[in-house]
Write a protein that holds these residues in place. Structure first.
Motif, PDB file in Angstrom:
ATOM      1  N   TYR A  66       0.852  -1.179   0.000  1.00 49.59           N
ATOM      2  CA  TYR A  66       0.000   0.000   0.000  1.00 49.59           C
ATOM      3  C   TYR A  66       0.897   1.241   0.000  1.00 49.59           C
ATOM      4  O   TYR A  66       1.575   1.533   0.991  1.00 49.59           O
ATOM      5  N   PRO A 119      -4.827   5.440   0.725  1.00 50.41           N
ATOM      6  CA  PRO A 119      -4.205   4.612  -0.327  1.00 50.41           C
ATOM      7  C   PRO A 119      -4.135   5.357  -1.659  1.00 50.41           C
ATOM      8  O   PRO A 119      -5.129   5.934  -2.103  1.00 50.41           O
ATOM      9  N   GLY A 137      -4.467  -1.596  -2.858  1.00 49.05           N
ATOM     10  CA  GLY A 137      -3.029  -1.819  -2.862  1.00 49.05           C
ATOM     11  C   GLY A 137      -2.592  -2.559  -4.111  1.00 49.05           C
ATOM     12  O   GLY A 137      -3.357  -2.692  -5.075  1.00 49.05           O
TER      13      GLY A 137
END
Ligand code: 3PG
Length: 255
Positions: free
Chosen positions: A222, A230, A235
């Motif tokens: 991430y 994020p 991620g």
């Protein structure tokens, strides 16, 4: 006029432990303290080599208090030649306490309760398994690794929402400050602990939570903005092909 730079971006790496004995046997695990299998140990070493390949060098490591996550972190750090790094261990990163399901074959449970209830027990936010039998709960409550917890703080069984509730303070009080301090943080934990952390990070709704599966031994990177949002939702797995196939296999467990 020079603009004051905002907070620096941060790097968080999530890693579910390598295959455990219970995973290999297709059993629910929960807080049962099972070891890694040889395959699980190899998964940990492979994960470390992916971190090296991508130039990722954790300088803060967090695990649960269960040996499958501790051993995975030890193997990763040895492969990175960073065995000297301190590791923080917390019950808050433990796997979901699956209560009476712990130790039971997933396929047996599915046949017993039916596909819909089986999926609900594994992946819904609010389903609560039956509690651990009193003798098993007494053993957990007597376990020295939980000595600092009030005995009634040891859950007889957890919903996914309970896992989110116990992991959120750890995110706020431990992980987020380390990330804001510019550390590359590695969290080595469990399927549902990481699902809970991802749900917090990506602000997942219940439907998205139910679709989320986290495979063993697959490093998930991430990249976070300065305010710890994020950069990319979900991620990025360092080996996406392997990880996505393994996540599908997790979803299919017990079938
Ligand atoms: O505790 C377990 O059984 C597993 O590690 C997670 O199981 P699940 O993917 O069925 O929630």
């Amino acid at each position: 006029m020079s603009r004051t730079a905002g907070p620096a971006p941060a790097t968080l790496i999530l890693l579910r432990h390598g295959q455990s004995l219970a995973n290999a046997q297709g059993r629910f695990t929960g807080w049962t303290d099972v070891p890694l299998t040889p395959r699980g140990e190899d998964e940990a070493r492979t994960a470390a080599r992916l971190l090296v390949r991508d130039g990722l060098r954790p300088d803060a490591v967090h695990t649960s208090v269960l040996r499958r996550s501790i051993r995975t972190a030890d193997l990763v750090l040895a492969e990175l030649d960073r065995a000297w790094l301190p590791v923080l261990r917390t019950w808050r990163l433990n796997e979901r306490q699956y209560g009476a399901l712990a130790g039971r074959p997933k396929s047996e449970v599915r046949r017993e309760v039916g596909d819909d209830r089986y999926r609900e027990l594994r992946r819904s936010v609010t389903a609560r398994p039956a509690p651990s039998p009193p003798a098993e709960l007494a053993l957990l409550r007597a376990d020295p690794r939980y000595a600092r917890l009030r005995p009634d703080a040891i859950p007889p069984a957890e919903t996914f929402a309970d896992v989110v509730a116990r992991i959120t303070p750890y995110w706020t009080d431990e992980l987020a400050p380390a990330l804001r301090a510019g550390r590359t943080v590695l969290v080595v934990a469990h399927g549902n602990a990481l699902r809970a952390l991802i749900a917090v990070l990506d602000r997942l709704d219940d439907a998205a939570v139910e679709r989320l599966n986290v495979p063993t031994g697959a490093p998930l990177l991430y990249a976070l903005t300065g305010d710890l949002r994020p950069v990319a939702a979900g991620g990025r797995y360092l080996d996406p092909v392997t990880a996505h196939a393994a996540a599908a296999a997790v979803a299919a467990e017990g079938h």
